[in-house]
Design an enzyme around this catalytic site. Structure first.
Site, PDB file in Angstrom:
ATOM      1  N   ASP A   1      -7.240  -2.742  -6.817  1.00 40.76           N
ATOM      2  CA  ASP A   1      -7.848  -3.358  -5.640  1.00 40.76           C
ATOM      3  C   ASP A   1      -8.013  -4.843  -5.913  1.00 40.76           C
ATOM      4  OD1 ASP A   1     -10.457  -4.123  -3.884  1.00 40.76           O
ATOM      5  OD2 ASP A   1      -9.393  -2.445  -2.982  1.00 40.76           O
TER       6      ASP A   1
ATOM      7  N   TYR B   1     -14.763 -12.594   0.432  1.00 38.55           N
ATOM      8  CA  TYR B   1     -15.543 -11.391   0.128  1.00 38.55           C
ATOM      9  C   TYR B   1     -16.781 -11.731  -0.711  1.00 38.55           C
ATOM     10  CZ  TYR B   1     -11.859  -8.218   1.768  1.00 38.55           C
ATOM     11  OH  TYR B   1     -10.962  -7.521   2.535  1.00 38.55           O
TER      12      TYR B   1
ATOM     13  N   ARG C   1       0.826  -1.214   0.000  1.00 40.60           N
ATOM     14  CA  ARG C   1       0.000   0.000   0.000  1.00 40.60           C
ATOM     15  C   ARG C   1       0.855   1.257   0.000  1.00 40.60           C
ATOM     16  NH1 ARG C   1      -3.683  -1.434   4.652  1.00 40.60           N
ATOM     17  NH2 ARG C   1      -4.999  -3.118   3.889  1.00 40.60           N
TER      18      ARG C   1
ATOM     19  N   ARG D   1      -3.414   6.384   1.315  1.00 35.76           N
ATOM     20  CA  ARG D   1      -4.013   7.515   2.029  1.00 35.76           C
ATOM     21  C   ARG D   1      -3.061   8.257   2.964  1.00 35.76           C
ATOM     22  NH1 ARG D   1      -9.188   4.648   4.607  1.00 35.76           N
ATOM     23  NH2 ARG D   1      -7.579   3.094   5.035  1.00 35.76           N
TER      24      ARG D   1
ATOM     25  N   ARG E   1      -7.347  11.340  -5.297  1.00 36.21           N
ATOM     26  CA  ARG E   1      -8.593  10.602  -5.056  1.00 36.21           C
ATOM     27  C   ARG E   1      -9.791  11.553  -5.034  1.00 36.21           C
ATOM     28  NH1 ARG E   1     -10.173   6.067  -0.467  1.00 36.21           N
ATOM     29  NH2 ARG E   1     -12.394   6.449  -0.538  1.00 36.21           N
TER      30      ARG E   1
END
Length: 351
Positions: A77, A154, A27, A31, A40
């Protein structure tokens, strides 16, 4: 063979001698970087950011402009694959990813089909090609996918889960249906990763984020067997160069020796495993990637450097180490502490 100015990361994955320990961060485009947050915001949403090759390229390159990292990783992702299978991925602020149509009924499971990466996932493949062009041979590009088991979690749960009750109930009560999901998903992951390699990815990583939630026998049956299947199906050479593969099961330290036998070139470690002990267990069978606790990056820069040095000392003067975190970098990590980490790893002289 295409030009590559810095192939230290690729050589370490193949356990070849390197002048220093290469470093990248799970990552690393994310963020914690203000420039990422700005991009973003411009994209409108996380999903729109993923689905724009130009913006995905922009954020992939952002950490490389700040830090002297030895590899870039495609910005995307893991849930793009089930989304392409028609499950309807969406993100709710503060709640993480969810699916509109999770797999619950037998007919839905039986109808599941692997998507064509050139059609349903063309935006990812286009992003790989664009990033590879933009890197211009500076550092290698890593492509990635979720593992079949993690994607299945998921797909059946419909999102994140505290106890994985739906998928585990399915695995134990209807293993035939669980294996059908996993088999179709494994085929999807193989063609997806091979399409990324064809478009320019020079190494690939398989994230088995939820493998560690399983009991040992279930891990071997429902996760590891499909990691082996994926690795066996990967393109191994492109542009006259070996394309190494990395597998990472979070919480998989107990099964390290079995994972090291799955056929991958490297095994990622979370922070719960001593990397020196891990190296003693696997010998020279695979390279190891890891494994600083991401929380250490909230400490003072001197502490960050000292903890990184402990890991480098524990690994010892052997080839085959790619320095990384034991999981993804946390959202509020101070960027200056990442700089301290990079400097400590690259400046290490313990070899």
């Amino acid at each position: 063979m295409s030009r590559l100015d810095n192939d230290t990361f690729l050589r370490a994955l193949l356990r070849q001698p390197t002048d220093y320990t290469p470093l990248w961060l799970m990552r690393q485009a994310g963020r914690y970087l203000p420039e990422y947050r700005e991009t973003r915001k411009r994209a409108g949403s996380f999903l729109q950011l993923c689905k724009s090759p130009a913006l995905a390229c922009e954020v992939t390159l952002q950490p490389l402009a700040r830090f002297d990292l030895d590899a870039a990783i495609l910005f995307s992702d893991i849930l793009t694959v089930p989304d392409a299978m028609g499950l309807g991925l969406y993100f709710t602020e503060g709640e993480g990813p969810k699916f509109e149509r999770p797999l619950r009924d037998e007919w839905e499971i039986r109808n599941l089909m692997a998507p064509d990466p050139g059609v349903e996932l063309a935006y990812v493949i286009d992003a790989v090609a664009e990033i590879r062009r933009a890197l211009d041979g500076s550092v290698p590009l890593i492509g990635f996918s979720g593992s079949p088991w993690t994607l299945a979690c998921y797909m059946v749960e419909g999102g994140s889960s505290a106890d994985y009750r739906q998928i585990k109930t399915l695995a134990y009560s209807r293993p035939d249906l669980a294996h059908h999901i996993l088999d179709v998903t494994a085929q999807a992951v193989i063609v997806y990763l091979n399409a990324q390699i064809e478009a320019g990815a020079q190494a690939v990583m398989i994230f088995d984020s939820w493998g560690g939630t399983l009991a040992e026998a279930a891990y071997r049956e429902f996760s590891l067997a499909y990691l082996e299947k994926v690795v066996a199906g990967l393109t191994r050479e492109r542009e006259g160069r070996r394309v190494p593969s990395i597998v990472f099961t979070k919480g998989g330290g107990l099964w390290l020796e079995a994972i090291a036998n799955c056929g991958a070139d490297a095994v990622g470690l979370d922070w719960t495993m001593d990397i020196g002990r891990a190296r003693a267990l696997v010998g020279d069978k695979v390279a190891l990637q890891g494994n600083l606790d991401p929380a250490i990056l909230f400490a003072a820069p001197g502490v960050v450097a000292a903890e990184a040095t402990k890991i480098l000392d524990a690994y010892g003067p052997h080839p085959g180490h790619v320095f990384n975190l034991g999981h993804g970098i946390a959202q509020h990590t101070p960027p200056e502490n990442v700089s301290a980490l990079v400097e400590a790893v690259h400046g290490y002289r313990g070899r």
